[in-house]
Write a protein that holds these residues in place. Structure first.
Motif, PDB file in Angstrom:
ATOM      1  N   UNK A 143      11.306  18.131  -8.071  1.00 55.50           N
ATOM      2  CA  UNK A 143      10.026  18.147  -7.367  1.00 55.50           C
ATOM      3  C   UNK A 143       9.014  17.338  -8.166  1.00 55.50           C
ATOM      4  N   UNK A 144       7.724  17.622  -8.000  1.00 55.82           N
ATOM      5  CA  UNK A 144       6.671  16.978  -8.794  1.00 55.82           C
ATOM      6  C   UNK A 144       6.451  17.806 -10.059  1.00 55.82           C
ATOM      7  N   UNK A 145       6.309  17.148 -11.218  1.00 56.73           N
ATOM      8  CA  UNK A 145       6.226  17.914 -12.448  1.00 56.73           C
ATOM      9  C   UNK A 145       5.569  17.104 -13.551  1.00 56.73           C
ATOM     10  N   UNK A 146       5.253  17.776 -14.624  1.00 52.94           N
ATOM     11  CA  UNK A 146       4.783  17.199 -15.875  1.00 52.94           C
ATOM     12  C   UNK A 146       5.072  18.216 -16.967  1.00 52.94           C
ATOM     13  N   UNK A 147       4.794  17.870 -18.217  1.00 52.29           N
ATOM     14  CA  UNK A 147       4.830  18.825 -19.324  1.00 52.29           C
ATOM     15  C   UNK A 147       3.402  19.116 -19.747  1.00 52.29           C
ATOM     16  N   UNK A 148       3.100  20.383 -19.974  1.00 48.44           N
ATOM     17  CA  UNK A 148       1.746  20.786 -20.354  1.00 48.44           C
ATOM     18  C   UNK A 148       1.849  21.914 -21.382  1.00 48.44           C
ATOM     19  N   UNK A 149       1.410  21.630 -22.600  1.00 53.63           N
ATOM     20  CA  UNK A 149       1.490  22.640 -23.665  1.00 53.63           C
ATOM     21  C   UNK A 149       0.490  23.776 -23.472  1.00 53.63           C
ATOM     22  N   UNK A 150      -0.571  23.512 -22.682  1.00 58.55           N
ATOM     23  CA  UNK A 150      -1.596  24.529 -22.455  1.00 58.55           C
ATOM     24  C   UNK A 150      -1.893  24.659 -20.962  1.00 58.55           C
ATOM     25  N   UNK A 151      -0.921  25.087 -20.170  1.00 58.77           N
ATOM     26  CA  UNK A 151      -1.163  25.201 -18.722  1.00 58.77           C
ATOM     27  C   UNK A 151      -2.178  26.301 -18.438  1.00 58.77           C
ATOM     28  N   UNK A 152      -3.020  26.063 -17.426  1.00 58.34           N
ATOM     29  CA  UNK A 152      -4.047  27.041 -17.089  1.00 58.34           C
ATOM     30  C   UNK A 152      -3.568  28.064 -16.069  1.00 58.34           C
ATOM     31  N   UNK A 185       2.343  10.354 -22.474  1.00 58.31           N
ATOM     32  CA  UNK A 185       2.483  11.583 -21.684  1.00 58.31           C
ATOM     33  C   UNK A 185       1.218  11.822 -20.869  1.00 58.31           C
ATOM     34  N   UNK A 186       1.347  12.590 -19.819  1.00 58.58           N
ATOM     35  CA  UNK A 186       0.234  12.777 -18.883  1.00 58.58           C
ATOM     36  C   UNK A 186      -0.928  13.544 -19.496  1.00 58.58           C
ATOM     37  N   UNK A 187      -0.651  14.426 -20.433  1.00 51.59           N
ATOM     38  CA  UNK A 187      -1.727  15.182 -21.067  1.00 51.59           C
ATOM     39  C   UNK A 187      -1.905  16.556 -20.456  1.00 51.59           C
ATOM     40  N   UNK A 188      -2.656  17.387 -21.159  1.00 54.21           N
ATOM     41  CA  UNK A 188      -2.817  18.782 -20.767  1.00 54.21           C
ATOM     42  C   UNK A 188      -4.090  18.987 -19.957  1.00 54.21           C
ATOM     43  N   UNK A 189      -4.019  19.918 -19.034  1.00 55.18           N
ATOM     44  CA  UNK A 189      -5.204  20.293 -18.258  1.00 55.18           C
ATOM     45  C   UNK A 189      -6.290  20.856 -19.166  1.00 55.18           C
ATOM     46  N   UNK A 190      -5.891  21.494 -20.277  1.00 54.41           N
ATOM     47  CA  UNK A 190      -6.886  22.080 -21.182  1.00 54.41           C
ATOM     48  C   UNK A 190      -7.818  21.010 -21.753  1.00 54.41           C
ATOM     49  N   UNK A 191      -7.298  19.788 -21.965  1.00 60.76           N
ATOM     50  CA  UNK A 191      -8.129  18.717 -22.522  1.00 60.76           C
ATOM     51  C   UNK A 191      -9.186  18.255 -21.539  1.00 60.76           C
ATOM     52  N   UNK A 192      -8.922  18.408 -20.240  1.00 61.66           N
ATOM     53  CA  UNK A 192      -9.896  17.992 -19.227  1.00 61.66           C
ATOM     54  C   UNK A 192     -11.154  18.847 -19.323  1.00 61.66           C
ATOM     55  N   UNK A 193     -10.988  20.114 -19.676  1.00 60.16           N
ATOM     56  CA  UNK A 193     -12.157  20.985 -19.804  1.00 60.16           C
ATOM     57  C   UNK A 193     -13.139  20.426 -20.828  1.00 60.16           C
ATOM     58  N   UNK A 194     -12.631  19.929 -21.944  1.00 62.71           N
ATOM     59  CA  UNK A 194     -13.500  19.365 -22.964  1.00 62.71           C
ATOM     60  C   UNK A 194     -14.244  18.139 -22.438  1.00 62.71           C
ATOM     61  N   UNK A 195     -13.523  17.268 -21.715  1.00 61.50           N
ATOM     62  CA  UNK A 195     -14.158  16.078 -21.171  1.00 61.50           C
ATOM     63  C   UNK A 195     -15.219  16.398 -20.143  1.00 61.50           C
ATOM     64  N   UNK A 339     -14.296   6.175 -17.246  1.00 64.72           N
ATOM     65  CA  UNK A 339     -15.417   6.304 -18.180  1.00 64.72           C
ATOM     66  C   UNK A 339     -15.306   7.511 -19.105  1.00 64.72           C
ATOM     67  N   UNK A 340     -14.585   8.544 -18.694  1.00 71.42           N
ATOM     68  CA  UNK A 340     -14.507   9.766 -19.498  1.00 71.42           C
ATOM     69  C   UNK A 340     -13.205  10.494 -19.166  1.00 71.42           C
ATOM     70  N   UNK A 341     -12.833  11.417 -20.045  1.00 70.79           N
ATOM     71  CA  UNK A 341     -11.576  12.149 -19.862  1.00 70.79           C
ATOM     72  C   UNK A 341     -11.821  13.321 -18.897  1.00 70.79           C
ATOM     73  N   UNK A 342     -11.869  12.991 -17.606  1.00 64.30           N
ATOM     74  CA  UNK A 342     -12.180  14.001 -16.591  1.00 64.30           C
ATOM     75  C   UNK A 342     -11.005  14.243 -15.646  1.00 64.30           C
ATOM     76  N   UNK A 343      -9.832  13.672 -15.965  1.00 63.46           N
ATOM     77  CA  UNK A 343      -8.671  13.886 -15.098  1.00 63.46           C
ATOM     78  C   UNK A 343      -7.397  13.648 -15.895  1.00 63.46           C
ATOM     79  N   UNK A 344      -6.374  14.431 -15.605  1.00 62.37           N
ATOM     80  CA  UNK A 344      -5.022  14.134 -16.073  1.00 62.37           C
ATOM     81  C   UNK A 344      -4.085  14.203 -14.881  1.00 62.37           C
ATOM     82  N   UNK A 345      -3.040  13.416 -14.936  1.00 60.28           N
ATOM     83  CA  UNK A 345      -2.077  13.351 -13.844  1.00 60.28           C
ATOM     84  C   UNK A 345      -1.169  14.573 -13.838  1.00 60.28           C
ATOM     85  N   UNK A 346      -0.589  14.846 -12.691  1.00 60.70           N
ATOM     86  CA  UNK A 346       0.380  15.926 -12.561  1.00 60.70           C
ATOM     87  C   UNK A 346       1.812  15.447 -12.586  1.00 60.70           C
TER      88      UNK A 346
END
Length: 526
Positions: A143-152, A185-195, A339-346
């Motif tokens: 299916x659709x996937x990614x790796x995320x060390x800090x999934x929300x 790598x696509x990056x973690x959703x947790x990092x988007x919160x900081x951005x 312009x800023x880290x406001x999104x990561x891919x799934x």
């Protein structure tokens, strides 16, 4: 528009049944559906439809096609909630059996197939791979996937759990190719919160964040960001309301702040409100589009901020640009993922793909999702990473995976259907082809009145989309003369008479405009 069919011992299962969105090649059409003729001819051998997750390109066709197939659906709770709502809206909920499967490695059997849901991270709750077990070998369908060390939201499978699946032996890995060209790598959703915290905390006025409605993990993030920045949250968009309702109903987003309504949002000091809205892909009737053109109770003013917390989907550039230009005309500031880290891919980049190959250790890589270039690149990459065999298919390809696979053994029709109002039509059938011709050339209606003796009594011409503009009256007069002259030839066969009038009027249009419009002729006998 994902539809996958697996056959074994004469029986079939379908994995996913999605839609895609129309482009200008389909005038008047919003949704495109898959043509399921192949399996409709074999519906007695179709055992069920198994859904990996709740995105539209995986479940969106079910309200229009599932009832006719007459087989049960299988989905985990959040996905099932979205499907149930769609079936109810279409009035077919009582015609389709929907089985809800446990979200944590739920298992069931359909004929010669065993299924196990394998949780993976994605941008929607309950993104799942499927372990499909047969006596000829196991398939791992990601299916659709990614790796995320800090999934929300949710708990994806661990590396150890995926290695255990590999230990069982995997014949084929059917794998997401969307981000195969991404070296990181696509990056973690947790990092988007900081951005998001960084850009929104600096904003002096109202903030509107637009994201995919189905990205419930991003909604969780935005709820936290609203608290972090001291803003109350307002939700604008029916699809967002639906996602929030279904997510809370199955145990997600329980701590999402209670949204304020539109009136309350506009009454708050601008520095104290954050709006979450649909429409980041430029959809004209979505909330952001209506706000940009002052057609919504929410208003944005000079100095406010709009954050596009989503990826721009190829093909949507013009629509998004139209909305961004309208916002710019109001001196509204905009920030995108450039312009800023406001999104990561799934979806997985190359490092994530390499890890999946290492854990699953398939004999065959079968790339899916993305365009042909993405799938071809994943096949090359997997071979470089040590996967023994790879094969790249196209829509309609029939592959034998075992025994002695992979091998292409056939090519079946894999066409498109369109949803035109409430009617499902072939995408390249008479109706859509006629509409394309009208859109490209315009249309002329000609009525000619004849008496019983065949003498012409008069004519009338109406135009749509024929480029005559200020010469319209003169052209109509010339077209009427041409129609009456052709009608006065004395032809007795009405079909031949209509054709003579049609050709005469079209020749006149070509003479005046260089275009060959559609000409419809009506004969009246008085």
């Amino acid at each position: 528009m994902n539809v996958n069919l697996y056959g074994c011992e004469g029986k079939w299962v379908m994995v996913d049944c999605g839609i895609t969105f129309a482009d200008p090649a389909y005038p008047g059409i919003d949704l495109i559906l898959p043509d399921l003729s192949f399996i409709e001819e074999r519906r007695d051998d179709l055992l069920g439809i198994v859904l990996t997750h709740g995105h539209e390109d995986h479940i969106g066709a079910l309200p229009y096609l599932a009832a006719d197939l007459g087989v049960p659906l299988y989905a985990t709770p959040f996905t099932a909630g979205l499907i149930r709502g769609k079936l109810e809206e279409e009035g077919v909920a009582d015609q389709v059996k929907l089985h809800v499967i446990d979200r944590e490695h739920g298992q069931f059997h359909l004929g010669p197939f065993g299924f196990e849901y394998v949780p993976l991270a994605h941008s929607i709750p309950e993104g799942n791979a499927l372990l499909i077990e047969t006596k000829y070998g196991n398939i791992f369908h990601t299916g659709d996937w990614k790796l995320d060390d800090e999934p929300l939201l949710g708990t994806p499978s661990t590396a150890a759990e995926l290695e255990e699946i590999g230990d069982k032996g995997v014949l084929a890995l059917v794998c997401d190719s969307t981000n195969v060209f991404n070296e990181e790598a696509s990056g973690s959703e947790a990092a988007v919160r900081e951005g998001l915290d960084a850009v929104i905390s600096e904003a002096k006025g109202r903030v509107l964040v637009t994201t995919f409605a189905s990205n419930a993990a991003r909604l969780q993030t935005l709820g936290q960001v609203a608290r972090d920045t001291g803003r109350q949250i307002c939700v604008a968009g029916r699809s967002l309301d639906r996602i929030l309702r279904v997510a809370k109903g199955v145990g997600y987003l329980k701590d999402f702040p209670d949204p304020v309504d539109f009136d309350a949002a506009m009454a708050l000091p601008p520095r104290e409100v954050m709006i979450v809205a649909t429409g980041g892909q430029g959809e004209a009737r979505a909330a952001l589009g209506r706000i940009a053109f002052d057609q919504h109770p929410i208003r944005l003013d000079e100095g406010d901020l709009v954050v596009f917390s989503s990826k721009q989907i190829p093909g949507n550039e013009i629509a998004i640009g139209r909305i961004q230009n309208a916002l710019a005309a109001k001196n509204i500031r905009m920030i995108t993922d450039r312009q800023a880290h406001v999104h990561v891919s799934g979806h997985p980049g190359r490092p994530e793909l390499a890890l999946m190959y290492k854990w699953i250790r398939p004999e065959i890589i079968l790339p899916v999702h993305g365009e042909r270039r993405h799938m071809a690149e994943q096949a090359r990459f997997a071979l470089e990473q040590g996967v023994p065999k790879a094969i790249v298919q196209e829509n309609g390809t029939v592959l034998r995976l075992a025994p002695d696979g992979p091998e292409v053994i056939g090519q079946e029709r894999a066409g498109r259907l369109v949803l035109d109002g409430d009617v499902i039509l072939p995408a390249d059938g008479a109706t859509i082809n006629e509409r394309r011709r009208i859109a490209g050339y315009g249309q002329i209606s000609v009525a000619v009145a004849l008496n019983a003796a065949g003498r012409v009594l008069g004519s009338e011409v109406k135009l749509q989309g024929v480029p005559v503009e200020e010469d319209k009256d003169d052209f109509i007069a010339a077209a009427c003369d041409a129609a009456e002259e052709a009608a006065g030839t004395g032809a007795k066969d009405e079909d031949k008479l209509r054709e003579a009038i049609r050709l005469a009027v079209r020749r006149k249009a070509v003479e005046w405009t260089g275009k060959k419009p559609i000409v419809d002729v009506l004969l009246l006998r008085v």
